[in-house]
Each structure stands twice: as C-alpha cells, then as structure tokens.
Design an enzyme around this catalytic site. Structure first.
Site, short mmCIF file in Angstrom:
data_model
loop_
_atom_site.label_atom_id
_atom_site.label_comp_id
_atom_site.label_asym_id
_atom_site.label_seq_id
_atom_site.Cartn_x
_atom_site.Cartn_y
_atom_site.Cartn_z
N GLU A 128 1.05 -1.51 -0.16
CA GLU A 128 -0.05 -0.43 0.11
C GLU A 128 0.70 1.42 0.41
O GLU A 128 2.11 1.17 0.09
CB GLU A 128 -1.05 0.51 1.10
CG GLU A 128 -0.84 0.09 2.82
CD GLU A 128 0.34 -0.99 2.85
OE1 GLU A 128 0.62 -1.21 4.72
OE2 GLU A 128 0.24 -2.68 2.63
N ASP A 360 16.60 -38.45 13.79
CA ASP A 360 17.96 -37.27 14.34
C ASP A 360 18.32 -37.04 13.78
O ASP A 360 18.83 -35.51 14.28
CB ASP A 360 19.11 -38.77 15.43
CG ASP A 360 18.23 -39.20 16.24
OD1 ASP A 360 17.43 -39.16 16.59
OD2 ASP A 360 19.15 -40.63 16.65
N HIS A 481 16.63 -38.77 23.61
CA HIS A 481 15.81 -37.92 23.95
C HIS A 481 14.35 -38.15 24.14
O HIS A 481 14.38 -39.56 25.09
CB HIS A 481 15.75 -38.82 22.19
CG HIS A 481 16.72 -38.82 21.41
ND1 HIS A 481 17.16 -39.64 19.96
CD2 HIS A 481 18.48 -38.32 21.83
CE1 HIS A 481 18.49 -39.16 20.04
NE2 HIS A 481 19.40 -38.23 21.00
N ASP A 483 11.34 -37.88 22.98
CA ASP A 483 11.02 -39.05 22.11
C ASP A 483 11.06 -40.24 22.42
O ASP A 483 10.08 -40.89 22.28
CB ASP A 483 11.34 -38.64 21.00
CG ASP A 483 12.43 -39.29 20.29
OD1 ASP A 483 12.78 -39.26 20.85
OD2 ASP A 483 12.56 -39.27 19.13
N CYS A 675 12.57 -42.85 15.70
CA CYS A 675 13.69 -42.91 15.11
C CYS A 675 13.95 -42.24 14.13
O CYS A 675 15.14 -42.05 13.55
CB CYS A 675 14.19 -43.34 16.29
SG CYS A 675 14.47 -43.41 18.05
#
Length: 692
Positions: A128, A360, A481, A483, A675
């Site tokens: 604009e 990983d 980890h 996870d 993994c």
C-alpha cells in the site's frame, strides 16, 4: 511521512535559493536569524501551490501590511502537490526597517516532489502507499510491519546452494521468495541539479538482508558491475554487506520502481529479526562538498521465524531409510503410509550409508509471509552418515535449508532431533500459544555434569520467539531424547490432543493384572530370534528391575509436572503407556565418533535408562493412524497384552494402531519407529505475525 516533520531552511537575502520540498513535510525558517540588521517588519508572498504559516501568529494586522518581526518569528512552508517542472513555485520574504522602508528580500524557488518507500505494512499481500506504520513493527492481529523471508531455498538444482548464498538472482522465479518494496515518486521530469536519491542500511542490518531492484543495469557504474557481477536478468544488487548505500534513479513524472528484499539469516541470539531500510533525498551544498540528507523515509521488516509442526497437523510425506537389515520395518511402514494415503520417500543406502536415524538428523518446519510460504528443513549438528541428506536431497526450489554449526566436542546425543519436539497449540494461564511450544531435553537443572543440547541450537530455537521452548530433563536416558518418553496424538475432545507418557507404573500395573488373572507364565519376546523369553512372573520377581523403574518413573514424573505447568494440562489430558525401562552403564556415543586417547583412563560411567521392550511411545502419527513399535509382550488368548492395552487406550480417541516390527533393526540399536522416520506436515493456518 507526516507533516510533523519540519526541515530547517536558511533564508538568504543576497542569493535566491533553489530548494526541493517533499510533499507531506515542511520547511522551517527562522525569520529573525535571516533578517538584515535593523529589520522591524516583514511580509510574505507566494505562488498558488505554496502554503505557509507564521508563528507566533500576527495579531490585528492586515494581510497587506508588513508584520512585526519578533525574535522568535518562524515561517513554516509546505506545498500541496508535486511540481510539474523544476523550480515552478516561489516564495519571497521582504524585510522592512522602522519606517517600513525595504531592507532586503529573500527568495525561494521551490520544487515539490512526492517520495514514498512502501512495503506491505498491513500484511495483506499488497504494498500500500505510504502506510503511516511502515517504519515500525507491532505484533498481533491489529499489528503492523512488513515481513521478509530468509531466502534459504535454491532455484538451482545443479551445483546448488541456498539462494541467499548466491551473489545474484539466478532465476526470476526467485523473486517470489523476496518481499516487494516499492519506491513511488511524483514530480518534474528530473530533479534540480545536484539532488539525488539514495537507499541505505546500517552495517549491522547489512549482514541480514540484501536488496535488488528491477530495471536496466546501465544506471549503475561499470566499477560496481564488474566488481560484484550483480546484473542478472535486469535485477541489479542495490544493498548488501559490501554496499551499504547506493544511489537509485529518480524516474520523473508519476513513477514506481520495484525493489526486492531478501533475508539472509534467521533471528538468533545476536539478531532480533528486525531490519530497517532507508531512502534519503540528498541536497547539494556546493561543488566539492558532500551532499546532505534533507528527507529520509524508513521501512521496517521482521524476518519470518522458523516454525515447527506438531503431530496434530496433517502429514504431507513420510521419510524413512532403507538399510540392509530393516526389511520388516520398511514393509510395515510402507503398508501404514499407503493405508493413510500419504507419500513415502525412501532414502536408499547409497545416500544414507547405513545411517537409519532419519528423525535424528533433521527437523521439518516452514517459514511464512503474506506473499509466500515454503518448508524449511533444520539440519542438526549431529552429522552422522545422513549428514548430506537434508542439503543434497531436500534443498531445492521452494524447499529451504538451515543449520547451526557447533564445535564437534560440544555435540552430544542430545543434539539429535529425536530430542526436539513441539506441542500442539495450548493456552496456559490465559496466555495463548497458537503455534504450540518447542520441547527439548537437557541435563537435570542441579546436575554438576551432564549432556545438553548445544548452545547454538538452543539459542536459535529461543530466538524464533513464536514457539517459546520448554526444557525437559532427558539426560537420565542413555540416548537422551524426549521422544523416548513422550509424544502427542490428536484427540476429538478437550484440547484437541493427548499427551502420551511412558509409564513404568502403568507397565507394572498391567503385568500384575496378568499375574492375578493366572497369566504369570505368559512370555515376553516369545518366538523372537536371539531373545531369551521372559515370563510375567520373572519380571515381577526382579526387585532390581523394579527399583530401576521406580527411578525412571520419578524422572518421568518430574517432566510430567513441568509439562502440565508449561502446557496448561490436566491429568485427563495425559495418557500413561505401559512401558518398562532398564538401566545400563555407559554414555551414548555418536556412531561416527572416534575414541580419543585410547591410553587415557576410562572415566567413570553413569547408569542411564533404555527401553526394556520396544518403546511404544516412540511412534509415528499420521492423522488418525499410529505406527507403533511392536512390543512383543506376553500373549493372552493369542493376543499381545501390551498391544491390546495400547489399542484400548488409543481407539477411544478414534485412532487406529498399526504395530511395526522394529525389534532387530531399531530397538536393539536403541531406537524405535519415530527415531527411524520423519514427517513433513502442512503448516498452521494461524499466521505467526498475529501472535499477541
């Protein structure tokens, strides 16, 4: 630029002045300072396009009569519209003595121009004109400020590198990854002699941004053209770390010139993501002296952050590795992905070189702006045999790449991205996190020694701002980890998801229930090659194993409390999965790490945890389909009791469980399904710049 900007102007009764005035600004002249000696009165005359006012305002004086000159008399001069020709407007000030005799006359020949450096400050995809908020940044749906992307994809596919690392625009298609900036001007065919426009940035900002423009390269001199080789398809480089200031053409009449702004780096510890670009009009004083800026317009950009995607977002494609020994795993993954209706991309052994840990090595995310959005892979500093995969196989047109380089000695297993997750959107004590929160694992806060995610990666994650990270305690695990003990799955109720946590307590409860129901002789690992079967009774009678799992449960409970607090969760938002662990001695090493100083005495190694049987929480989430490590638990009436419990817990959420045999090819190597896989997902619908 608003009319509140006043530029001081000197009047000269000896020499007529030629002055350029930018529409929307005004000239401010101290009348007393310029007056001849003995001046007592003055008068002002001007042509129709010129407006003026005097302060303090004259009292009870006819507009035809000279005005008394005070010590603080100030004249403000402005113009209503752009000039059609140079010096086509005029203003004069006459000075008079005590008896109103003429003492001198100052004349200004005025040229009015409109100048506006414009960006998409309201974030609607359109640049604009002269947005009053273009020079600042504000978060939120009612916020403002332009956005620029790090141009980290590659239009080249041969000898490729990120576009931001190239010294030119290799393809016109690259322009869509940049932010449009428009210089709008209106005025005479040319500026009065000596006046010129220049674009400039600070040295600090020049490390983070470059500016190209459209147009003919002939406007720049041969030295720059030869030095930087910057002309590609008519898009010369205007600003960079080598060129902080550059003259830009004034086109004359009513004109627009497009510039293309390219981000070079993401927000980080030493860079808040904000960039300013300035355009100045320079006025000549006399030959041999430098010009001085008489008007500057400024625009501000924020570099778009890198954003992670949680399990609750729709998958696009799934990535796995093919190795010499993972046929069973690959077969299960192919069936799951085909059933779910997504793309499966297999990284073959000649690329992965035996490195199977797809999760990983990299994390998928994306960057977003009102005009463009594309996925960006974050490459971990782990650098196993898969280290070339993110760059060589993923980087390409509309697929970006970013990494953080760490000293090898600082990199540990916690720098692998199984240790990097993100929650679904949450609200915590009234504060909204519409893009979720990043989750990483670190050493326990009171630990005197321990492994942590390397500082350069942590600094990068925190600097993105939009997914405020949470640090969990994961160093109690051998691999380390997050996870390994947690994940998220979509849910039709409550907050739209459930947090799944590994729970030794839930595991022992399940096994005791089996024993109480007469299934104490049911065996884990029954029929598995090279595995000694274990009965439920043997597990429950192992006091050492029970103690180890009590320790593991205490570690998980500590994280549970952190997650409840930081994600605003209740116990009903959490599901405990029956998973046992065991403690082993030693510290997880990266598989390509070489032993240093073999003669050096072996340091004392701590006990850390690994999953006792395949870790079911380490799953892949594909919409309503879950790919879960096959646990090989005790069978009751021909069915694995662990699988049955998992299905019971998940099917209540409308989720389907597929159990994948990863025992030999992943579990025995201290990893599982999650993994060994990775998922690129659709971006959030929520726009990060609307974050409160």
């Amino acid at each position: 630029m608003t009319s509140t900007y006043h530029r001081t102007c000197r009047l000269d009764t000896d020499i007529p002045q030629r002055v350029v005035l930018v529409i929307g600004t005004s000239l401010k002249a101290n009348l007393n300072r310029s007056a001849p000696p003995s001046s007592k009165f003055f008068s002002v005359k001007c042509t129709p396009n010129v407006q003026y006012r005097i302060t303090p305002p004259p009292q009870d004086i006819s507009h035809l009569s000279p005005i008394p000159l005070n010590g603080n008399s100030v004249l403000f001069i402005s113009m209503g519209h752009a000039s059609q020709n140079e010096n086509d407007s005029k203003l004069s000030v006459r000075y008079y003595g005590e008896n109103k005799e003429a003492l001198g006359r100052a004349v200004l020949h005025l040229t009015a121009v409109e100048i506006s450096l414009d960006v998409d400050a309201d974030r609607d995809g359109i640049v604009e004109k002269n947005n009053p908020n273009k020079g600042s940044w504000k978060w939120g749906p009612d916020g403002h400020g332009a956005i620029v992307l790090v141009n980290c994809d590659s239009e080249r596919t041969y000898l490729k590198k990120p576009d931001s690392e190239q010294d030119n625009i290799s393809r016109v298609s690259d322009l869509k990854d940049m932010s449009l900036m428009v210089l709008r001007t209106r005025g005479p065919a040319r500026l009065p002699e000596g006046y010129k426009l220049t674009m400039h940035i600070s040295q600090g900002d020049a490390e983070s941004v470059r500016v190209f423009r459209s147009g003919s390269p002939e406007v720049l001199n041969n030295t720059l053209r030869n030095l930087y080789n910057i002309f590609v398809k008519g898009y010369p480089l205007v600003l960079s770390s080598e060129v902080l200031s550059q003259e830009v053409p004034y086109l004359g009449g009513t004109a627009e010139m497009n510039f293309y702004v390219e981000g070079l780096r993401f927000p980080d510890k030493d860079f808040d993501g904000l960039i300013s670009i300035n355009l100045s009009l320079l006025e000549p004083i006399c030959a041999g002296l430098p010009e001085t800026p008489i008007f500057t317009d400024k625009v501000v950009f924020r570099v778009a952050p890198w954003i992670m995607t949680p399990n609750t977002l729709q998958p696009v494609e799934v990535f796995v590795c093919s190795t010499s020994d993972n046929y069973q795993f690959l077969k299960g993954m192919k069936n799951l992905v085909a059933k779910s209706g997504y793309k499966l991309k297999i990284c073959h052994e000649y690329v992965n070189r035996g490195d199977r840990w797809m999760q990983d090595e990299l994390e998928f995310g994306y960057i977003d702006s009102p005009h463009q959005r594309f996925p960006v892979v974050l490459d971990s500093p782990r650098d196993g045999e898969l280290q070339d995969f993110p760059y060589e196989e993923l980087l390409g047109p509309d697929f970006g790449y970013v990494t953080r380089v760490a000293h090898r000695k600082d990199v540990s297993s916690l720098d692998s991205f199984g240790n990097l997750e993100v929650s679904p959107p949450v609200i915590v004590d009234g504060k909204k996190f519409p893009l979720g929160r990043i989750i990483i694992g670190v050493a326990f806060p009171t630990a005197t020694k321990g492994r942590n995610m390397t500082k350069v990666v942590q600094d990068f994650l925190w600097a993105q701002k939009v997914q405020e990270p949470i640090a969990l305690f994961s160093d109690w695990l051998l691999v380390g980890h997050v996870d390994e003990f947690m994940t998220f799955v979509p849910a039709p109720d409550r907050k739209g998801f459930r947090l799944l946590l590994a729970s030794p307590d839930a595991g022992y409860k399940l096994f005791r229930g089996l024993q109480n129901n007469g299934h104490g002789q049911a065996k884990l690992f029954d029929g598995l090659k090279d595995e000694e079967p274990l009965t439920v009774d043997e597990i429950l009678n192992n006091k050492s194993l029970q103690a180890e799992n009590n320790y593991v449960q205490s570690c998980i409970d500590w994280n549970r409390d952190v997650l409840k607090r930081e994600l605003g969760l209740d116990d009903d938002d959490i599901i405990d999965l029956p998973i046992l662990f065991k403690l082993v001695r030693g510290e997880q090493k990266e598989q390509d790490e070489e032993d240093e100083d073999e003669d050096e005495e072996e340091e004392e190694q701590e006990y850390r945890a690994v999953a006792y049987y395949p870790d079911m929480v380490n799953m892949i989430v594909l919409g309503k389909n879950l790919g879960i490590p096959k646990p090989f638990g005790p069978k009751v009436n021909g069915r694995c009791a662990l699988e049955a419990e998992m299905c019971s817990l998940m099917e209540g959420l409308g989720l389907s469980c597929t159990f994948i045999d990863d025992f030999a090819s992943y579990h025995k190597l201290l990893g599982e399904v999650h993994c060994g896989s990775n998922v690129r997902r659709e971006p959030f619908e929520f726009k990060w710049w609307n974050l409160e």
